[in-house]
Design a protein around this motif. Structure first.
Motif, PDB file in Angstrom:
ATOM      1  N   ILE A 206      37.406   8.324  89.762  1.00 31.58           N
ATOM      2  CA  ILE A 206      36.371   7.565  90.475  1.00 31.58           C
ATOM      3  C   ILE A 206      35.105   7.532  89.608  1.00 31.58           C
ATOM      4  CG2 ILE A 206      34.909   7.422  92.513  1.00 31.58           C
ATOM      5  CD1 ILE A 206      37.792   6.874  93.125  1.00 31.58           C
ATOM      6  N   TYR A 207      34.598   6.322  89.410  1.00 28.49           N
ATOM      7  CA  TYR A 207      33.347   6.136  88.675  1.00 28.49           C
ATOM      8  C   TYR A 207      32.301   5.591  89.636  1.00 28.49           C
ATOM      9  CZ  TYR A 207      29.923   3.812  85.625  1.00 28.49           C
ATOM     10  OH  TYR A 207      28.769   3.383  85.022  1.00 28.49           O
ATOM     11  N   VAL A 208      31.189   6.302  89.785  1.00 25.37           N
ATOM     12  CA  VAL A 208      30.103   5.903  90.676  1.00 25.37           C
ATOM     13  C   VAL A 208      28.888   5.568  89.805  1.00 25.37           C
ATOM     14  CG1 VAL A 208      28.675   6.546  92.645  1.00 25.37           C
ATOM     15  CG2 VAL A 208      31.000   7.446  92.466  1.00 25.37           C
ATOM     16  N   GLU A 213      26.052   8.961  84.578  1.00 25.80           N
ATOM     17  CA  GLU A 213      25.074   8.434  83.620  1.00 25.80           C
ATOM     18  C   GLU A 213      25.729   8.309  82.242  1.00 25.80           C
ATOM     19  OE1 GLU A 213      21.504  10.689  83.576  1.00 25.80           O
ATOM     20  OE2 GLU A 213      21.129  10.473  85.733  1.00 25.80           O
ATOM     21  N   PRO A 214      26.365   7.171  81.947  1.00 28.64           N
ATOM     22  CA  PRO A 214      26.983   6.972  80.634  1.00 28.64           C
ATOM     23  C   PRO A 214      25.934   6.896  79.528  1.00 28.64           C
ATOM     24  CG  PRO A 214      27.787   5.379  82.261  1.00 28.64           C
ATOM     25  CD  PRO A 214      26.595   6.044  82.858  1.00 28.64           C
ATOM     26  N   GLU A 215      26.393   7.121  78.292  1.00 30.95           N
ATOM     27  CA  GLU A 215      25.510   6.956  77.144  1.00 30.95           C
ATOM     28  C   GLU A 215      25.076   5.501  77.024  1.00 30.95           C
ATOM     29  OE1 GLU A 215      26.399   9.143  73.346  1.00 30.95           O
ATOM     30  OE2 GLU A 215      28.356   9.359  74.320  1.00 30.95           O
ATOM     31  N   ARG A 216      23.923   5.284  76.440  1.00 34.19           N
ATOM     32  CA  ARG A 216      23.450   3.921  76.202  1.00 34.19           C
ATOM     33  C   ARG A 216      24.340   3.243  75.185  1.00 34.19           C
ATOM     34  NH1 ARG A 216      17.172   3.178  75.223  1.00 34.19           N
ATOM     35  NH2 ARG A 216      17.999   1.052  75.171  1.00 34.19           N
ATOM     36  N   PRO A 217      24.850   2.043  75.489  1.00 39.90           N
ATOM     37  CA  PRO A 217      25.733   1.369  74.538  1.00 39.90           C
ATOM     38  C   PRO A 217      24.972   0.821  73.347  1.00 39.90           C
ATOM     39  CG  PRO A 217      25.313  -0.045  76.428  1.00 39.90           C
ATOM     40  CD  PRO A 217      24.674   1.275  76.741  1.00 39.90           C
ATOM     41  N   TRP A 218      25.726   0.545  72.312  1.00 41.11           N
ATOM     42  CA  TRP A 218      25.277  -0.101  71.075  1.00 41.11           C
ATOM     43  C   TRP A 218      24.451   0.813  70.157  1.00 41.11           C
ATOM     44  CZ3 TRP A 218      28.732  -3.273  72.125  1.00 41.11           C
ATOM     45  CH2 TRP A 218      28.812  -3.956  73.340  1.00 41.11           C
ATOM     46  N   GLU A 219      24.177   2.056  70.598  1.00 38.51           N
ATOM     47  CA  GLU A 219      23.499   3.014  69.720  1.00 38.51           C
ATOM     48  C   GLU A 219      24.512   3.565  68.707  1.00 38.51           C
ATOM     49  OE1 GLU A 219      20.348   3.683  69.810  1.00 38.51           O
ATOM     50  OE2 GLU A 219      19.783   2.661  71.672  1.00 38.51           O
ATOM     51  N   PHE A 228      32.231  11.097  74.427  1.00 37.89           N
ATOM     52  CA  PHE A 228      32.119  12.061  75.520  1.00 37.89           C
ATOM     53  C   PHE A 228      32.530  11.402  76.838  1.00 37.89           C
ATOM     54  CE2 PHE A 228      29.086  13.329  72.271  1.00 37.89           C
ATOM     55  CZ  PHE A 228      29.345  14.689  72.142  1.00 37.89           C
ATOM     56  N   PRO A 229      33.692  11.726  77.373  1.00 38.63           N
ATOM     57  CA  PRO A 229      34.145  11.073  78.605  1.00 38.63           C
ATOM     58  C   PRO A 229      33.477  11.651  79.853  1.00 38.63           C
ATOM     59  CG  PRO A 229      35.805  12.632  77.870  1.00 38.63           C
ATOM     60  CD  PRO A 229      34.723  12.635  76.829  1.00 38.63           C
ATOM     61  N   LEU A 230      33.166  10.766  80.793  1.00 39.59           N
ATOM     62  CA  LEU A 230      32.651  11.181  82.102  1.00 39.59           C
ATOM     63  C   LEU A 230      33.721  11.039  83.174  1.00 39.59           C
ATOM     64  CD1 LEU A 230      29.109   9.503  82.209  1.00 39.59           C
ATOM     65  CD2 LEU A 230      29.612  11.937  81.983  1.00 39.59           C
TER      66      LEU A 230
END
Length: 886
Positions: A206-208, A213-219, A228-230
């Motif tokens: 389940i992803y809420v 709080e995923p990492e910011r993309p494109w960095e 790093f999986p959530l």
């Protein structure tokens, strides 16, 4: 009268004015009904497409079955209404309703969207808005349902994160039970919305978005091969027969996949490098042969369908496919049941497989070479040679198929003009094979545009420039013009939007919302797709769509990197390297692990065991065209539901066939009513339901011969959509004596308003009767009072013309000259004015002796009575009686 009933009455009044009103009826055979007083959790299964597409999807059937196994949970369905229906709902202030109970969707506890294609995303805010649910998750309060989504497109949930409270990542069969358990407990404890979401975030799969709080993309990525999986994807260890209902809902209108579907395998390890599903659904898990056969045959009995679809990503790779199709064909072909397979690999296609699946019905065979050149097929790990494809085409053509369908993609990485030229040559060669084998063989080629997808080795690649795609597509349009060939293609602009949505981040949610507000709907339908509005949405939100369709750096954080699907990023990068070296990665299904990252490696692959001798006898046999009932097969039935009735039975006819054949089959006639919701079903829809009801009742019907057999029905002429009738008839042929319970059995398989009143045998012979050629029909027409029509000059003048016509008919019967404004006046035998508040008339119309066609009620109103067309459409017309020529 309760508010629900008022909404329902108002809702049905809208169906007079929409295309395909059968989409919105519900009440289908096998639909589950529950006592709402005993229900704790109500779950709306939402499919963001029209009924006929959503009802073809196997995932909806699985979840509907599993959720409704809970006594206190009621899963109902809702599909995206077409634009005409949506406009009427808004104008009438009616919210989006469920099909089962016609309850407003905003009254449910959970609403779950199935995400099968990125081009359906636009229908998510569309449906939420129609339901009266705040579109953005942050705007919802305690009175709103929890909105969730799942399916293969949840592999990158970020573009829809703005609209969803949570996502299901992976298989839903087990996690959906955990969701229901948590929500049931939370509801009992009076938990707040945020507390429920925090509890859901702790469940694996389940992803809420509001919690995680995923990492910011494109960095720049600090650990490019090990993000790093959530959230970890859920998958079931093995396919269980308990996942599948053997009594699925029977659609009441024609759907895209009009067959029963049995999932024989989940997961594919062929390793096509463009294919998201191949990586998303790993590991391979097969359903046991016995389970497949039992599910198939029980479902056939419970639905009356005559086609089985064996589903998987690559059914030819099912380890027991040859044995399974052979035994199914042997057991079911005599009952006119056909077997169909999805797109096949040419190198797995054999003569025996063609014989097995083509025993009854021969549709087109679909092969997906994907690329025209061997070089490019090696690049994408689609290891099929031209010789394999030519051999498969020749096998199919020689086994009786007249159509081969080929699927290709253009715009693949490293593609050149030479690859496109080889694609044309491949189509040409398949066409030559068809022309060499006599019989009008054809080849259709479908061209799609490659779109890079998450969790594939090509997830970093760019979408090819639209000018290049269009140039190559134009070349194909001009080059593929061989005899017997046909080219189809998808709009490259749709692929561009699909590319943005497939690799987008959370900012894309703003674009989606703006595109919806500007008028975008049903992007997957070419006539509905609006490129200009999408470009305007990007401009107004300040977001560059080309950013998402560029080539992405291998060191960049991807929007979906926080999800662990089991297949590692390191493996995807390795496969990317192998593609440029044109190295093949072989299928791991047969024992050699390729190190993709799925825990357990080969141990997670579950193959069906080899069947034991005599195993096929466990099949549940269906009714056959053998003699049943009395030993002679000809004894007349003597019971209430099947009896002789001289009021409408024709005189005895001499049989044209031999005495033995006449004994094998007897002709019978249904007399049925078509009222209420059923009046919105087409003639063909009704015939299909009647056929399925007879087959479910165990009747051995007589079928036509040929490659596409169907029951030998003779029917009364089709009536217009929306017209009710109490005088409809079907003649059919069946073996032996009909059971006494047949009338109740058949009616138990039909929908509300479709009722068989009598089943009567014809006295001898099986020749066509005059059921299809009535001489006269009587009608009742009532001006619809629910439309709130005010008294008008048109209505007053119409009443006067009705009275004039009544007088003229009376004079004519007395021998005086007959005058009428219609050239068809001789076809009007009776008119009566029943009342004028509301206006109600009855009339009888006869057949035209020159054409053999009945004078139509709408023509009578508009031509004879000079009723304005707008007013004529407001009459509710029903057929009350019919007279035949015997």
């Amino acid at each position: 009268m309760s508010p629900v009933i008022k909404i329902e009455e108002k809702y049905f009044s809208l169906l007079e004015s929409v295309s395909k009103p059968g989409r919105y009826l519900g009440g289908e055979p096998n639909m589950i009904r529950k006592n709402l007083e005993k229900v704790t959790i109500r779950f709306a299964l939402a499919f963001p497409e029209v009924y006929e597409i959503g009802m073809s999807h196997n995932g909806i059937r699985i979840l509907y079955h599993l959720l409704n196994q809970f006594e206190d949970v009621y899963a109902e369905r809702v599909f995206a209404p077409w634009s005409d229906m949506a406009e009427l709902l808004k104008a009438s202030d009616i919210p989006l309703l469920s099909l089962e109970t016609r309850t407003p969707i905003r009254s449910f506890d959970l609403v779950g969207f199935s995400l099968q294609s990125e081009l359906t995303y636009i229908n998510v805010p569309y449906m939420l808005d129609l339901a009266g649910i705040p579109i953005a998750a942050e705007d919802r309060d305690e009175s709103d349902p929890l909105i969730c989504a799942g399916g293969p497109c949840a592999s990158n949930p970020e573009p829809l994160a703005k609209f969803m409270d949570f996502f299901v990542i992976g298989d839903g069969e087990e996690v959906v039970r955990e969701i229901v358990d948590l929500c049931r407990g939370a509801k009992k404890a009076g938990a707040r919305r945020w507390q429920v979401l925090e509890g859901l975030a702790k469940i694996q799969g389940i992803y809420v978005p509001g919690v995680h709080e995923p990492e910011r993309p494109w960095e720049p990525e600090t650990r490019p091969e090990k993000p790093f999986p959530l959230v970890s994807r859920r998958w079931v260890e093995a396919l269980s027969p308990d996942f599948y209902s053997t009594k699925p809902i029977v659609p009441i209108i024609e759907v895209i996949q009009d067959r029963i579907s049995v999932e024989v395998m989940r997961g594919c390890t062929q390793g096509c490098r463009f294919c998201q599903a191949g990586y998303w659904y790993r590991p391979t898990r097969e359903l046991e042969v016995n389970d497949v056969m039992c599910i198939a045959t029980e479902t056939l009995k419970n639905t009356g369908n005559r086609e089985i679809g064996l589903l998987s990503l690559s059914t030819a790779d099912y380890s027991q496919v040859e044995w399974l199709t052979k035994e199914m064909a042997r057991a079911l072909s005599k009952d006119k049941v056909s077997i169909s397979l999805p797109s096949l690999r040419a190198d797995a296609f054999s003569v025996s497989l063609a014989e097995n699946v083509g025993e009854v019905k021969k549709n087109g065979f679909t092969f997906a070479p994907e690329a025209g050149s061997i070089r490019l097929r090696k690049f994408i790990n689609k290891n099929i040679s031209n010789e394999d494809l030519y051999q498969a085409a020749e096998t199919a053509y020689r086994q009786g198929w007249n159509l081969i369908k080929l699927y290709f993609m253009i715009g693949l990485p490293t593609e050149t003009n030479a690859d496109i030229e080889e694609l044309v040559d491949l189509i040409r060669q398949v066409g030559k094979i068809g022309r060499r084998i006599k019989g009008g063989k054809n080849v259709n080629a479908s061209i799609g545009t490659f779109v890079p997808k998450a969790f594939t080795p090509f997830q970093w690649d760019r979408l090819e420039d639209l000018r290049t795609i269009n140039s190559r597509l134009d070349y194909l349009k001009g080059a593929v013009r061989f005899p017997g060939s046909r080219l189809k293609w998808h709009n490259p602009q749709e692929a561009f939007i699909e590319g943005v949505l497939s690799r987008g981040d959370r900012r894309i949610g703003e674009v989606l919302l703006r595109a919806y507000q500007l008028g975008c709907r049903f992007d997957g339908w070419s006539e509905m797709f609006k490129w200009d509005l999408w470009m305007k949405a990007f401009q107004e939100t300040g977001i560059d769509p080309y950013f998402y369709n560029r080539e992405i750096g291998l060191q960049e954080v991807l929007p979906w990197d926080f999800i662990d699907i089991g297949v590692s990023k390191r493996f995807l990068l390795k496969e990317r390297e192998r593609s440029f070296k044109q190295l093949q990665t072989y299928d791991c299904k047969w024992g050699e692990c390729r190190g993709c990252g799925i825990p357990g490696n080969y141990a997670d692959i579950r193959l069906a065991s080899s069947p034991e001798p005599g195993h096929a006898e466990t099949l549940v046999q269906l009714p056959t065209e053998e003699l049943i009932g009395h030993p002679d097969g000809c004894a007349a039935a003597d019971h209430a539901s099947v009896r002789e009735n001289q009021d409408f039975m024709p005189p005895r006819q001499e049989p044209e066939t031999s005495e033995v054949q006449a004994c094998q089959f007897r002709a019978y006639v249904f007399h049925y009513w078509k009222e209420g919701p059923a009046r919105f079903l087409s003639h063909l829809n009704v015939m299909k339901l009647m056929e399925q009801a007879l087959l479910r009742s165990g009747i051995g019907l007589r079928f036509t011969q040929g490659f596409n057999p169907h029951p030998r029905f003779i029917t009364s002429p089709a009536i217009p959509l929306g017209m009710a009738s109490r005088s409809e008839y079907i003649q059919f042929e069946a073996t032996g004596e009909l059971p006494e319970s047949l009338l109740s059995q058949v009616n138990g398989c039909l929908v509300e308003g479709l009722v068989v009143r009598e089943i009567q045998p014809l006295s001898g012979g099986t020749r066509p009767t005059s059921i299809g050629r009535p001489l006269q029909a009587s009608y009742r027409a009532v001006l619809d009072s629910s439309l709130d029509i005010k008294p008008s000059t048109d209505v007053t003048e119409l009443v006067g013309r009705v009275n004039d016509l009544v007088d003229h008919l009376a004079d004519h019967r007395k021998g005086n000259d007959f005058w009428c404004s219609s050239k068809e006046h001789s076809l009007i035998s009776d008119v009566t004015l029943i009342g004028d508040e509301p206006l109600e008339i009855t009339f009888s119309l006869s057949v035209n002796p020159d054409t053999g066609v009945l004078f139509k009620p709408r023509e009578f109103l508009e031509q004879t009575l000079s009723c304005p067309p707008d007013l004529a459409r407001r009459f509710l017309v029903s057929k009350t009686d019919v007279r035949f020529g015997w």
